[in-house]
Structures are given as structure tokens and as C-alpha cells.
Design a protein around this motif. Structure first.
Motif, PDB file in Angstrom:
ATOM      1  N   ASP A 229       0.841  -1.193   0.000  1.00 15.62           N
ATOM      2  CA  ASP A 229       0.000   0.000   0.000  1.00 15.62           C
ATOM      3  C   ASP A 229       0.883   1.253   0.000  1.00 15.62           C
ATOM      4  O   ASP A 229       1.774   1.389   0.846  1.00 15.62           O
ATOM      5  CB  ASP A 229      -0.876  -0.014   1.251  1.00 15.62           C
ATOM      6  N   PRO A 230       0.663   2.178  -0.949  1.00 16.20           N
ATOM      7  CA  PRO A 230       1.484   3.399  -1.015  1.00 16.20           C
ATOM      8  C   PRO A 230       1.558   4.156   0.307  1.00 16.20           C
ATOM      9  O   PRO A 230       2.586   4.761   0.628  1.00 16.20           O
ATOM     10  CB  PRO A 230       0.798   4.232  -2.101  1.00 16.20           C
ATOM     11  N   GLU A 231       0.467   4.134   1.079  1.00 18.45           N
ATOM     12  CA  GLU A 231       0.483   4.815   2.377  1.00 18.45           C
ATOM     13  C   GLU A 231       1.488   4.171   3.329  1.00 18.45           C
ATOM     14  O   GLU A 231       2.167   4.851   4.084  1.00 18.45           O
ATOM     15  CB  GLU A 231      -0.912   4.791   2.997  1.00 18.45           C
ATOM     16  N   LYS A 232       1.571   2.844   3.289  1.00 21.65           N
ATOM     17  CA  LYS A 232       2.499   2.142   4.173  1.00 21.65           C
ATOM     18  C   LYS A 232       3.955   2.440   3.816  1.00 21.65           C
ATOM     19  O   LYS A 232       4.833   2.427   4.682  1.00 21.65           O
ATOM     20  CB  LYS A 232       2.238   0.635   4.122  1.00 21.65           C
ATOM     21  N   LEU A 233       4.209   2.712   2.543  1.00 28.19           N
ATOM     22  CA  LEU A 233       5.580   3.014   2.119  1.00 28.19           C
ATOM     23  C   LEU A 233       6.071   4.352   2.671  1.00 28.19           C
ATOM     24  O   LEU A 233       7.262   4.650   2.607  1.00 28.19           O
ATOM     25  CB  LEU A 233       5.668   3.026   0.597  1.00 28.19           C
ATOM     26  N   THR A 234       5.160   5.154   3.211  1.00 31.97           N
ATOM     27  CA  THR A 234       5.536   6.432   3.822  1.00 31.97           C
ATOM     28  C   THR A 234       5.636   6.327   5.339  1.00 31.97           C
ATOM     29  O   THR A 234       5.789   7.321   6.026  1.00 31.97           O
ATOM     30  CB  THR A 234       4.524   7.531   3.453  1.00 31.97           C
ATOM     31  N   GLU A 235       5.550   5.093   5.870  1.00 32.60           N
ATOM     32  CA  GLU A 235       5.565   4.869   7.309  1.00 32.60           C
ATOM     33  C   GLU A 235       6.731   3.951   7.694  1.00 32.60           C
ATOM     34  O   GLU A 235       7.346   3.308   6.856  1.00 32.60           O
ATOM     35  CB  GLU A 235       4.239   4.223   7.756  1.00 32.60           C
ATOM     36  N   ILE A 236       7.020   3.901   8.990  1.00 33.75           N
ATOM     37  CA  ILE A 236       8.009   2.969   9.528  1.00 33.75           C
ATOM     38  C   ILE A 236       7.539   1.542   9.247  1.00 33.75           C
ATOM     39  O   ILE A 236       6.362   1.264   9.384  1.00 33.75           O
ATOM     40  CB  ILE A 236       8.179   3.183  11.047  1.00 33.75           C
ATOM     41  N   PRO A 237       8.388   0.589   8.841  1.00 30.87           N
ATOM     42  CA  PRO A 237       9.849   0.688   8.732  1.00 30.87           C
ATOM     43  C   PRO A 237      10.354   1.092   7.344  1.00 30.87           C
ATOM     44  O   PRO A 237      11.555   1.109   7.125  1.00 30.87           O
ATOM     45  CB  PRO A 237      10.294  -0.736   9.059  1.00 30.87           C
ATOM     46  N   PHE A 238       9.437   1.388   6.386  1.00 32.07           N
ATOM     47  CA  PHE A 238       9.898   1.794   5.051  1.00 32.07           C
ATOM     48  C   PHE A 238      10.504   3.192   5.087  1.00 32.07           C
ATOM     49  O   PHE A 238      11.441   3.484   4.345  1.00 32.07           O
ATOM     50  CB  PHE A 238       8.728   1.742   4.058  1.00 32.07           C
ATOM     51  N   GLU A 239       9.927   4.070   5.913  1.00 29.38           N
ATOM     52  CA  GLU A 239      10.575   5.344   6.221  1.00 29.38           C
ATOM     53  C   GLU A 239      11.441   5.102   7.450  1.00 29.38           C
ATOM     54  O   GLU A 239      10.941   4.848   8.548  1.00 29.38           O
ATOM     55  CB  GLU A 239       9.538   6.434   6.509  1.00 29.38           C
TER      56      GLU A 239
END
Length: 293
Positions: A229-239
Motif C-alpha cells: 500500500d502506497p500509504e504504508k511506504l511512507t511509514e516505519i519501517p519503510f521510512e
């Protein structure tokens, strides 16, 4: 061992009353454990029963796995400690080889040693907490320590008494050992960069990240963008959280350009110039936590 436990359990006064001279000290404290040393060769890692069962299991099993690879301190044994005098502590004790502090001097050979340990550990899992405080020296050579968060398939970030994690097994396992190993290495080195100021070690690690990017972009990074999900890519642990002063608070795993920009020095008015000097580095997703121009 006795002296280390006496200090750890805060019962030095009882030992001194009986005439015993206690020679031990506390070496460090992490998210889940405290470490004590006694003499030149022994350290004891203590984990309270207040921690969740997975913490005790991971600390022992992961340390043994790393020891078999020749990474980190040698493991002499482990067991349960039950305090019956001066308190009520109960928990796990891991008996370790005592390693030397990292010290102030750093060489190119030291950088290569850290890179070698991360690459070797990637054959079995993510370390998940690579930073210089988790590096000590054995016979002068730097080696990784603290494998509590190590995982075969998951990236983990410690938070209070638990952790945030993402399981990559579905993505990585079908790709085979080589891509899995390279992605683990990439993630751990990326985390390391966000604990470092710009300098020789940072630049060497960044160089290795660029090499790994070329091996991972088509096979791992682009499928990752398509399946998460694109939203998850802006959250920990991807950020990944920045743990050193930078032009940002987090950097996306898929943004080496943002990684370098965040480390670059300069006045606020010079941000655009600094960004242009980072343009040669790859970027699949613009970091959410970077202070862009």
C-alpha cells in the motif's frame, strides 16, 4: 560471574558486609537488556522477566546464530537468574565474551570489517539495529553485537516494550537466496547511514548501497512498490528514522537521493544547489520525512 551478578542485582552492600571486594561494572543498556562486565573476559547480559517471552528467546537464539558465523561475542552459556536476597529479580542471563570498546580511531579497514559483518549476517537474517554503539572490537577488529531484533524475514524497529515490523517473506523467498541476502544487507546498511554524520564511513556505506541498488531495483524494489500500500511506504519501517542531525526526520528505503541530501551540509538558501549535487543517485519514492527545498 558472581561479581557481575552482585552488581547487576544491586546487592553490593551485602557482599561488602561480609568482606568481599566486588570488581564489576555496568557496560551498557539497550532496549531490552543491561550488560555487566567482570574481569577482562566475561560479560553478562541480563533480561528481566518483565520483558515479553519473545525477547528472551530471540536474545539467546540470535546470539548463538551470530556466534556460529563468527560475528559478535562468543557465547559461553545462558540460563535463568532468580534473586533471593535484597530483591526479587528474575530473568535470563546470557554469558558472553567481553569485547573492547570501539574507541576514537577509525580506519578504512574498520569500515570494511563492518561491511563484511553485515554482508555475512545477511545470509541468515536482518540485524535490524546496525549502528556504531552496536559495534565493539575483538583483537582490534570491529564486530557487530546486540542481535535481539535479528529476524530471518522481518524488518523491525524497537518501540517501548514492543516493535514495529514488516514481514518480507512473501516477497523475498520466491526470489531466491541471492536477492534475499542483498535486500537484508541493503536494509541494514541503510539503517546504519541514518545514524552516521557525513564522512568517510558514511560515504563508503553509501557506495555499497548504490551497488546493491543495481542488483535489487528490478527484482525487489519495483515489485515492492506494486505490492505494498502506497500509504504504508511512507511509514516505519519503510521510512527509516534519522538518528543523527540531518535535513529530515526519516528517509524512505527507496530514496538514496534523499539519503545523501539529508546528510549534505549547507545553509537553508543553498538547498536547491545541494539537491542538484544528489541528482545522480536513484530515487523511486520521494522521502516523506526529508526537508526538501
Amino acid at each position: 560471574l558472581r561479581h557481575a551478578l552482585i552488581v547487576a542485582l544491586d546487592i553490593v552492600r551485602y557482599a561488602e558486609k561480609s568482606g568481599e571486594v566486588v570488581e564489576a561494572d555496568e557496560l551498557g543498556e539497550g532496549s531490552y537488556a543491561r550488560v555487566f562486565g567482570s574481569g577482562p573476559d566475561l560479560a553478562v547480559k541480563l533480561i528481566s522477566e518483565r520483558e515479553r517471552p519473545w525477547v528472551h528467546k530471540a536474545a539467546v537464539e540470535n546470539s548463538l546464530k551470530a556466534d556460529r558465523l563468527g560475528i559478535g561475542p562468543r557465547i559461553f552459556g545462558y540460563g535463568t537468574v532468580v534473586q533471593t536476597l535484597g530483591g526479587h529479580f528474575r530473568g535470563t542471563a546470557l554469558l558472553l565474551e567481553r569485547l573492547a570498546p570501539l574507541g576514537q580511531s577509525w580506519t578504512k579497514a574498520d569500515s570494511e570489517s563492518v561491511l563484511a559483518d553485515v554482508a555475512l549476517l545477511s545470509t541468515i537474517g536482518f540485524h535490524n539495529d546496525v549502528k556504531l554503539p552496536n559495534v565493539l572490537r575483538r583483537a582490534g577488529r570491529p564486530t557487530l553485537i546486540d542481535f535481539d531484533l535479528m529476524s530471518q524475514w522481518s524488518c523491525k524497529v524497537a518501540v517501548t516494550s514492543s516493535c514495529i515490523e514488516h514481514d518480507f517473506q512473501t516477497l523475498l523467498e520466491p526470489l531466491g537466496e541471492s536477492h534475499t541476502r542483498h535486500f537484508r544487507e541493503y536494509y541494514d546498511l541503510f539503517v546504519l547511514t541514518l545514524t552516521l554524520p557525513d564522512g568517510e564511513l558514511y560515504r563508503r556505506v553509501l557506495e555499497r548501497l548504490v551497488e546493491l541498488w543495481s542488483l535489487l531495483e528490478g527484482a525487489v524494489f519495483r515489485p515492492l512498490m506494486e505490492t505494498v500500500d502506497p500509504e504504508k511506504l511512507t511509514e516505519i519501517p519503510f521510512e527509516v528514522l534519522c538518528r543523527t542531525p540531518m535535513e529530515g526526520v526519516s528517509v524512505c528505503l527507496l530514496d538514496l537521493r534523499g539519503n545523501l541530501y539529508g546528510h549534505s551540509e549547507g545553509e537553508l538558501a543553498d538547498r536547491q544547489t545541494r539537491l542538484s549535487k544528489c541528482g545522480h543517485l536513484p530515487q523511486l519514492l520521494r522521502s516523506n520525512g526529508i526537508y526538501w527545498p
